[in-house]
Design a protein around this motif. Structure first.
Motif, PDB file in Angstrom:
ATOM      1  N   CYS A  93     -13.718  -2.756  -1.624  1.00  0.00           N
ATOM      2  CA  CYS A  93     -14.295  -1.583  -0.956  1.00  0.00           C
ATOM      3  C   CYS A  93     -13.950  -0.289  -1.693  1.00  0.00           C
ATOM      4  N   ILE A  94     -12.720  -0.196  -2.190  1.00  0.00           N
ATOM      5  CA  ILE A  94     -12.311   1.010  -2.917  1.00  0.00           C
ATOM      6  C   ILE A  94     -13.105   1.157  -4.205  1.00  0.00           C
ATOM      7  N   LEU A  95     -13.221   0.072  -4.965  1.00  0.00           N
ATOM      8  CA  LEU A  95     -13.968   0.125  -6.221  1.00  0.00           C
ATOM      9  C   LEU A  95     -15.452   0.394  -5.982  1.00  0.00           C
ATOM     10  N   LEU A  96     -16.010  -0.216  -4.952  1.00  0.00           N
ATOM     11  CA  LEU A  96     -17.411   0.018  -4.615  1.00  0.00           C
ATOM     12  C   LEU A  96     -17.653   1.483  -4.278  1.00  0.00           C
ATOM     13  N   LEU A  97     -16.725   2.070  -3.537  1.00  0.00           N
ATOM     14  CA  LEU A  97     -16.851   3.483  -3.178  1.00  0.00           C
ATOM     15  C   LEU A  97     -16.852   4.367  -4.416  1.00  0.00           C
ATOM     16  N   VAL A  98     -16.010   4.036  -5.399  1.00  0.00           N
ATOM     17  CA  VAL A  98     -15.955   4.821  -6.638  1.00  0.00           C
ATOM     18  C   VAL A  98     -17.283   4.755  -7.369  1.00  0.00           C
ATOM     19  N   TYR A  99     -17.853   3.552  -7.489  1.00  0.00           N
ATOM     20  CA  TYR A  99     -19.134   3.412  -8.186  1.00  0.00           C
ATOM     21  C   TYR A  99     -20.254   4.139  -7.445  1.00  0.00           C
TER      22      TYR A  99
ATOM     23  N   THR B 275      -1.651  -1.085  -9.169  1.00  0.00           N
ATOM     24  CA  THR B 275      -0.334  -1.195  -8.538  1.00  0.00           C
ATOM     25  C   THR B 275      -0.352  -2.240  -7.428  1.00  0.00           C
ATOM     26  N   VAL B 276      -1.436  -2.282  -6.680  1.00  0.00           N
ATOM     27  CA  VAL B 276      -1.574  -3.280  -5.615  1.00  0.00           C
ATOM     28  C   VAL B 276      -1.476  -4.697  -6.183  1.00  0.00           C
ATOM     29  N   GLY B 277      -2.035  -4.909  -7.367  1.00  0.00           N
ATOM     30  CA  GLY B 277      -2.078  -6.241  -7.944  1.00  0.00           C
ATOM     31  C   GLY B 277      -0.902  -6.621  -8.818  1.00  0.00           C
ATOM     32  N   GLU B 278       0.097  -5.767  -8.944  1.00  0.00           N
ATOM     33  CA  GLU B 278       1.237  -6.069  -9.807  1.00  0.00           C
ATOM     34  C   GLU B 278       2.013  -7.286  -9.302  1.00  0.00           C
ATOM     35  N   PHE B 279       2.495  -8.076 -10.260  1.00  0.00           N
ATOM     36  CA  PHE B 279       3.331  -9.224  -9.892  1.00  0.00           C
ATOM     37  C   PHE B 279       4.573  -9.316 -10.776  1.00  0.00           C
ATOM     38  N   GLY B 280       4.347  -9.476 -12.080  1.00  0.00           N
ATOM     39  CA  GLY B 280       5.472  -9.697 -12.988  1.00  0.00           C
ATOM     40  C   GLY B 280       6.502  -8.597 -12.962  1.00  0.00           C
ATOM     41  N   VAL B 281       6.052  -7.345 -13.017  1.00  0.00           N
ATOM     42  CA  VAL B 281       6.981  -6.220 -13.052  1.00  0.00           C
ATOM     43  C   VAL B 281       7.760  -6.115 -11.749  1.00  0.00           C
ATOM     44  N   VAL B 282       7.054  -6.198 -10.619  1.00  0.00           N
ATOM     45  CA  VAL B 282       7.735  -6.030  -9.336  1.00  0.00           C
ATOM     46  C   VAL B 282       8.682  -7.201  -9.057  1.00  0.00           C
ATOM     47  N   LEU B 283       8.337  -8.399  -9.528  1.00  0.00           N
ATOM     48  CA  LEU B 283       9.225  -9.538  -9.326  1.00  0.00           C
ATOM     49  C   LEU B 283      10.510  -9.378 -10.127  1.00  0.00           C
ATOM     50  N   MET B 284      10.387  -8.908 -11.377  1.00  0.00           N
ATOM     51  CA  MET B 284      11.560  -8.774 -12.247  1.00  0.00           C
ATOM     52  C   MET B 284      12.497  -7.670 -11.769  1.00  0.00           C
ATOM     53  N   ILE B 285      11.948  -6.530 -11.394  1.00  0.00           N
ATOM     54  CA  ILE B 285      12.789  -5.387 -11.061  1.00  0.00           C
ATOM     55  C   ILE B 285      13.130  -5.329  -9.574  1.00  0.00           C
ATOM     56  N   GLY B 286      12.234  -5.865  -8.716  1.00  0.00           N
ATOM     57  CA  GLY B 286      12.457  -5.752  -7.278  1.00  0.00           C
ATOM     58  C   GLY B 286      12.922  -7.029  -6.612  1.00  0.00           C
ATOM     59  N   GLY B 287      12.659  -8.157  -7.239  1.00  0.00           N
ATOM     60  CA  GLY B 287      13.037  -9.412  -6.613  1.00  0.00           C
ATOM     61  C   GLY B 287      12.135  -9.733  -5.436  1.00  0.00           C
ATOM     62  N   ASN B 288      12.726 -10.288  -4.401  1.00  0.00           N
ATOM     63  CA  ASN B 288      11.950 -10.776  -3.270  1.00  0.00           C
ATOM     64  C   ASN B 288      12.718 -10.509  -1.975  1.00  0.00           C
TER      65      ASN B 288
ATOM     66  N   VAL C  99      -7.189  -9.967   2.392  1.00  0.00           N
ATOM     67  CA  VAL C  99      -6.998  -8.549   2.711  1.00  0.00           C
ATOM     68  C   VAL C  99      -6.990  -7.716   1.435  1.00  0.00           C
ATOM     69  N   LEU C 100      -6.247  -8.170   0.422  1.00  0.00           N
ATOM     70  CA  LEU C 100      -6.197  -7.444  -0.851  1.00  0.00           C
ATOM     71  C   LEU C 100      -7.566  -7.419  -1.514  1.00  0.00           C
ATOM     72  N   PHE C 101      -8.252  -8.563  -1.491  1.00  0.00           N
ATOM     73  CA  PHE C 101      -9.582  -8.650  -2.100  1.00  0.00           C
ATOM     74  C   PHE C 101     -10.545  -7.684  -1.420  1.00  0.00           C
ATOM     75  N   ALA C 102     -10.571  -7.678  -0.098  1.00  0.00           N
ATOM     76  CA  ALA C 102     -11.508  -6.843   0.649  1.00  0.00           C
ATOM     77  C   ALA C 102     -11.242  -5.357   0.433  1.00  0.00           C
ATOM     78  N   ILE C 103      -9.976  -4.976   0.475  1.00  0.00           N
ATOM     79  CA  ILE C 103      -9.646  -3.556   0.339  1.00  0.00           C
ATOM     80  C   ILE C 103      -9.932  -3.057  -1.071  1.00  0.00           C
ATOM     81  N   THR C 104      -9.531  -3.821  -2.087  1.00  0.00           N
ATOM     82  CA  THR C 104      -9.778  -3.372  -3.462  1.00  0.00           C
ATOM     83  C   THR C 104     -11.273  -3.361  -3.775  1.00  0.00           C
TER      84      THR C 104
ATOM     85  N   PHE D 219       0.817  -1.206   0.000  1.00  0.00           N
ATOM     86  CA  PHE D 219       0.000   0.000   0.000  1.00  0.00           C
ATOM     87  C   PHE D 219       0.858   1.267   0.000  1.00  0.00           C
ATOM     88  N   LYS D 220       2.043   1.181   0.562  1.00  0.00           N
ATOM     89  CA  LYS D 220       2.982   2.309   0.471  1.00  0.00           C
ATOM     90  C   LYS D 220       3.381   2.533  -0.981  1.00  0.00           C
TER      91      LYS D 220
END
Length: 223
Positions: free
Chosen positions: A205-211, A155-168, A198-203, A10-11
Motif C-alpha cells: 500500500c505504501i509503495l502503491l501510494l508513492v507511484y 528498514t521494515v524488511g531488515e533481517f541480517g543486521v537486526v539479528l546480529m546487533i539486536g538479537g531476539n 501484514v508486512l506485505f499488505a502495508i509495504t 514500525f516504530k
C-alpha cells in the motif's frame, strides 16, 4: 496473535526514516554539488550497504558496539551506554544500513534541478541553505517522498543486521522479520503467515501510494 513485533518494527522504521531524512539531505546536497576528489570515496561508502551482505555489516556493527571493543567500550565505560542488544543499537545500525535508500533519490532530484534556477536564487541574495530549503527541496518533493518510502520499507524488511546487533529479545529487539523466522523454525506457519501478510499488505500500500502520487494519478482522476 502477538502484535508486539509488528509495532516494534514500525516504530524502528519510523525513527530510522526521520533520522535519515535529517542526515541524508546535507549528504545528498554535498554529493550533488561537490567537485572534491573525495566525492567518489564518499559515494562508495554511502552505497556499500547496497552490495554488502547484511550479515557482514551486522558483524562489524556487533564488533564496534560490543562493550569489549572500540566505540562500544568507550560508550559503556564513559557514558554507561550499551548498544548491543538494544533498540538504540538497532536504530544506529539501521540508519547506516538504509542510508543509500534516502541519499540516492534526493541526490538524483537535486542533480536534476536546472543550474539557472539555483544561480538566480544566489543573485537574489539567498544563501546556499536558503536556496536548498526554500527553492531546491520544494521542487523535488517526489524524490524526497521516494527516499522516505524506500527507507521505511527497507528498514521494515531488515533481517541480517537486526539479528546480529539486536538479537531476539521480545519487546526490545524482536522485530517482525525475526518473529517470522522464529515461527517458521517452530513450524508455526499460521503465525508466520500472519506477520508476513501484514508486512506485505502495508509495504504494498505504501509503495502503491508513492507511484500514484509521483505519477499524478490523483490529479487526473479528479479532473
Amino acid at each position: 496473535m502477538n502484535w508486539e513485533p509488528l509495532l516494534l518494527t514500525f516504530k524502528l522504521a519510523l525513527v530510522v526514516t526521520l533520522i535519515l531524512l535529517i542526515i541524508a539531505t546535507p549528504i545528498a546536497y554535498w554529493l550533488s554539488n561537490s567537485k572534491s576528489r573525495l566525492k567518489p570515496v564518499v559515494e562508495t561508502l554511502v552505497s556499500m550497504p547496497l552490495v554488502l551482505p547484511p550479515t557482514v555489516l551486522g558483524f562489524y556493527f556487533l564488533m564496534a558496539f560490543s562493550p569489549n571493543n572500540g566505540v562500544g567500550s568507550w560508550l559503556n565505560s564513559v557514558l554507561g551506554i550499551k548498544l548491543v542488544f538494544s533498540f538504540t543499537g538497532l536504530v544506529i545500525a539501521s540508519v547506516i544500513y538504509s542510508l543509500p535508500f534516502m541519499v540516492h533519490p534526493i541526490q538524483s532530484g537535486l542533480s536534476s534541478i536546472s543550474r539557472s534556477i539555483t544561480e538566480a536564487s544566489y543573485v537574489m541574495g539567498k544563501s546556499k541553505w536558503e536556496t536548498l530549503f526554500k527553492i531546491q527541496l520544494p521542487q523535488i518533493k517526489p524524490s524526497i517522498l521516494t527516499g522516505i518510502v524506500l527507507s521505511f520499507a527497507h528498514t521494515v524488511g531488515e533481517f541480517g543486521v537486526v539479528l546480529m546487533i539486536g538479537g531476539n529479545i521480545p519487546g526490545k529487539t524482536k522485530v517482525a522479520s525475526i518473529a517470522i523466522y522464529d515461527e517458521v523454525e517452530a513450524l508455526n506457519y499460521d503465525a508466520a503467515n500472519f506477520y508476513s501478510l501484514v508486512l506485505f499488505a502495508i509495504t504494498f500500500c505504501i509503495l502503491l501510494l508513492v507511484y500514484l502520487v509521483n505519477g499524478n494519478y490523483f490529479k487526473s482522476f479528479f479532473k
